[in-house]
Design a protein around this motif. Structure first.
Motif, PDB file in Angstrom:
ATOM      1  N   GLU A  57       0.813  -1.218   0.000  1.00 49.76           N
ATOM      2  CA  GLU A  57       0.000   0.000   0.000  1.00 49.76           C
ATOM      3  C   GLU A  57       0.844   1.266   0.000  1.00 49.76           C
ATOM      4  OE1 GLU A  57       0.732  -1.166   4.270  1.00 49.76           O
ATOM      5  OE2 GLU A  57       0.168  -2.220   2.430  1.00 49.76           O
ATOM      6  N   ASN A  58       2.139   1.158   0.297  1.00 46.71           N
ATOM      7  CA  ASN A  58       3.015   2.331   0.295  1.00 46.71           C
ATOM      8  C   ASN A  58       3.491   2.730  -1.102  1.00 46.71           C
ATOM      9  OD1 ASN A  58       3.139   2.922   3.115  1.00 46.71           O
ATOM     10  ND2 ASN A  58       4.440   1.117   3.407  1.00 46.71           N
ATOM     11  N   LEU A  59       3.256   1.874  -2.089  1.00 52.21           N
ATOM     12  CA  LEU A  59       3.651   2.227  -3.454  1.00 52.21           C
ATOM     13  C   LEU A  59       2.766   3.354  -3.980  1.00 52.21           C
ATOM     14  CD1 LEU A  59       4.142  -1.315  -5.030  1.00 52.21           C
ATOM     15  CD2 LEU A  59       5.939   0.329  -4.466  1.00 52.21           C
ATOM     16  N   PRO A  60       3.343   4.368  -4.631  1.00 52.89           N
ATOM     17  CA  PRO A  60       2.518   5.401  -5.257  1.00 52.89           C
ATOM     18  C   PRO A  60       1.539   4.792  -6.254  1.00 52.89           C
ATOM     19  CG  PRO A  60       4.823   6.079  -5.186  1.00 52.89           C
ATOM     20  CD  PRO A  60       4.787   4.639  -4.772  1.00 52.89           C
ATOM     21  N   ALA A  61       0.402   5.448  -6.438  1.00 52.98           N
ATOM     22  CA  ALA A  61      -0.638   4.912  -7.314  1.00 52.98           C
ATOM     23  C   ALA A  61      -0.166   4.819  -8.758  1.00 52.98           C
ATOM     24  CB  ALA A  61      -1.897   5.778  -7.219  1.00 52.98           C
ATOM     25  N   THR A  62       0.645   5.775  -9.182  1.00 52.73           N
ATOM     26  CA  THR A  62       1.133   5.794 -10.560  1.00 52.73           C
ATOM     27  C   THR A  62       2.592   6.252 -10.580  1.00 52.73           C
ATOM     28  OG1 THR A  62       0.346   8.071 -10.865  1.00 52.73           O
ATOM     29  CG2 THR A  62      -1.146   6.286 -11.539  1.00 52.73           C
ATOM     30  N   PRO A  63       3.354   5.851 -11.605  1.00 55.09           N
ATOM     31  CA  PRO A  63       4.714   6.382 -11.770  1.00 55.09           C
ATOM     32  C   PRO A  63       4.642   7.866 -12.126  1.00 55.09           C
ATOM     33  CG  PRO A  63       4.378   4.346 -13.028  1.00 55.09           C
ATOM     34  CD  PRO A  63       3.020   4.827 -12.593  1.00 55.09           C
ATOM     35  N   PRO A  64       5.763   8.601 -12.003  1.00 53.49           N
ATOM     36  CA  PRO A  64       7.128   8.104 -11.767  1.00 53.49           C
ATOM     37  C   PRO A  64       7.451   7.961 -10.289  1.00 53.49           C
ATOM     38  CG  PRO A  64       7.205  10.452 -12.186  1.00 53.49           C
ATOM     39  CD  PRO A  64       5.760  10.048 -12.334  1.00 53.49           C
ATOM     40  N   TYR A  65       8.324   7.005  -9.997  1.00 50.50           N
ATOM     41  CA  TYR A  65       8.930   6.887  -8.682  1.00 50.50           C
ATOM     42  C   TYR A  65      10.170   6.000  -8.790  1.00 50.50           C
ATOM     43  CZ  TYR A  65       5.892   2.669  -8.363  1.00 50.50           C
ATOM     44  OH  TYR A  65       5.224   1.492  -8.591  1.00 50.50           O
ATOM     45  N   VAL A  66      10.961   6.006  -7.715  1.00 57.70           N
ATOM     46  CA  VAL A  66      12.195   5.234  -7.662  1.00 57.70           C
ATOM     47  C   VAL A  66      12.089   4.226  -6.526  1.00 57.70           C
ATOM     48  CG1 VAL A  66      14.695   5.303  -7.305  1.00 57.70           C
ATOM     49  CG2 VAL A  66      13.565   7.139  -8.577  1.00 57.70           C
ATOM     50  N   LEU A  67      12.377   2.961  -6.818  1.00 59.45           N
ATOM     51  CA  LEU A  67      12.457   1.925  -5.794  1.00 59.45           C
ATOM     52  C   LEU A  67      13.916   1.708  -5.428  1.00 59.45           C
ATOM     53  CD1 LEU A  67      10.045  -0.834  -7.202  1.00 59.45           C
ATOM     54  CD2 LEU A  67       9.581   0.723  -5.297  1.00 59.45           C
ATOM     55  N   ILE A  68      14.225   1.740  -4.138  1.00 57.21           N
ATOM     56  CA  ILE A  68      15.582   1.472  -3.673  1.00 57.21           C
ATOM     57  C   ILE A  68      15.529   0.346  -2.647  1.00 57.21           C
ATOM     58  CG2 ILE A  68      16.423   3.809  -4.087  1.00 57.21           C
ATOM     59  CD1 ILE A  68      16.150   4.275  -1.031  1.00 57.21           C
ATOM     60  N   ALA A  69      16.638  -0.372  -2.498  1.00 55.82           N
ATOM     61  CA  ALA A  69      16.678  -1.473  -1.542  1.00 55.82           C
ATOM     62  C   ALA A  69      18.120  -1.826  -1.210  1.00 55.82           C
ATOM     63  CB  ALA A  69      15.950  -2.699  -2.098  1.00 55.82           C
TER      64      ALA A  69
END
Length: 240
Positions: A57-69
């Protein structure tokens, strides 16, 4: 509605140059190939690693975004990409080490068309390259998957985050989503040729906003520090 058309960013490039270019676009054949690859990877992760995703649920609804890990295994990028759904899954590019995945035409083709990776050259990525990636991320509404440590951990312990993530997002409106993948080092550590079965658990944290962070070296260091702290906060507690 007024339709606007623009040529693909990689129209003038040769097929080989396109594989290693940050301007590479997927195209219809690439979408078909990558769709089949994603389904296969999801099945593999479900059957052999029982991948569990917490905090979707923490993922934004739509891009753009950056995933880091955190980064300790080749399973990391596969797991982050596999948990995406809808348009985000088709717009996701993993930023991968050019000197590992793009050293030959064959490896470049696999990285580009199966994994949908873009090369980042550890010793020769310029400010112009980073600015181009930053511009494309926002304009094309993409998802970038990257690992700010810069290389896989050999011990499984998370290392320090490098300021390159800051050069990509500082002062911009694109959110950064911290993640922590548990179990990947045990299943497929660096130096092992093939993975072994073992559980994976991916925790996703709330997005980070760096729009008010200065786009300079001090700001880039601040971004790296905050990103590292957010990813560490998602890691499981140390055993007593």
């Amino acid at each position: 509605m007024e339709w606007q058309f623009r040529p693909a960013r990689d129209t003038e490039m040769s097929p080989v140059a396109r594989l290693r270019s940050h301007a590479r676009e997927v195209g219809l054949s690439g979408l078909v190939m990558q769709g089949a690859w994603r389904r296969g990877v999801r099945a593999y992760l479900r059957l052999f690693h029982r991948l569990e995703v917490v905090g979707r649920e923490n993922l934004p609804a739509t891009p753009p975004y950056v995933l880091i890990a955190n980064h300790s295994s080749h399973l990391d990028a596969l797991s982050l990409a596999a948990m995406l759904r809808g348009p985000a899954s088709r717009r996701a590019f993993a930023l991968a080490a050019g000197d590992t995945f793009f050293t030959s035409v064959g490896s470049s083709a696999f990285a580009a068309w199966a994994v949908n990776a873009l090369p980042v050259w550890r010793r020769r990525t310029s400010a112009k390259d980073l600015n181009g990636l930053r511009q494309r991320l926002a304009e094309d509404e993409l998802v970038f998957i990257l690992f700010p440590e810069g290389t896989r951990s050999r011990s499984g312990a998370m290392g320090r985050f490098l300021p390159g993530i800051g050069a990509l997002v500082a002062g911009g409106a694109v959110p950064v989503v911290p993640c922590y993948l548990e179990g990947a080092h045990a299943a497929w550590p660096a130096g092992r040729r093939w993975p072994r079965p073992g559980p994976l658990r991916l925790r996703i944290g709330p997005p980070l906003d760096f729009s008010a962070t200065s786009d300079d070296k001090a700001g880039w260091m601040e971004v790296a520090r905050r990103c590292e702290d957010a990813v560490r906060a998602l890691s499981p507690p140390a055993p007593p």
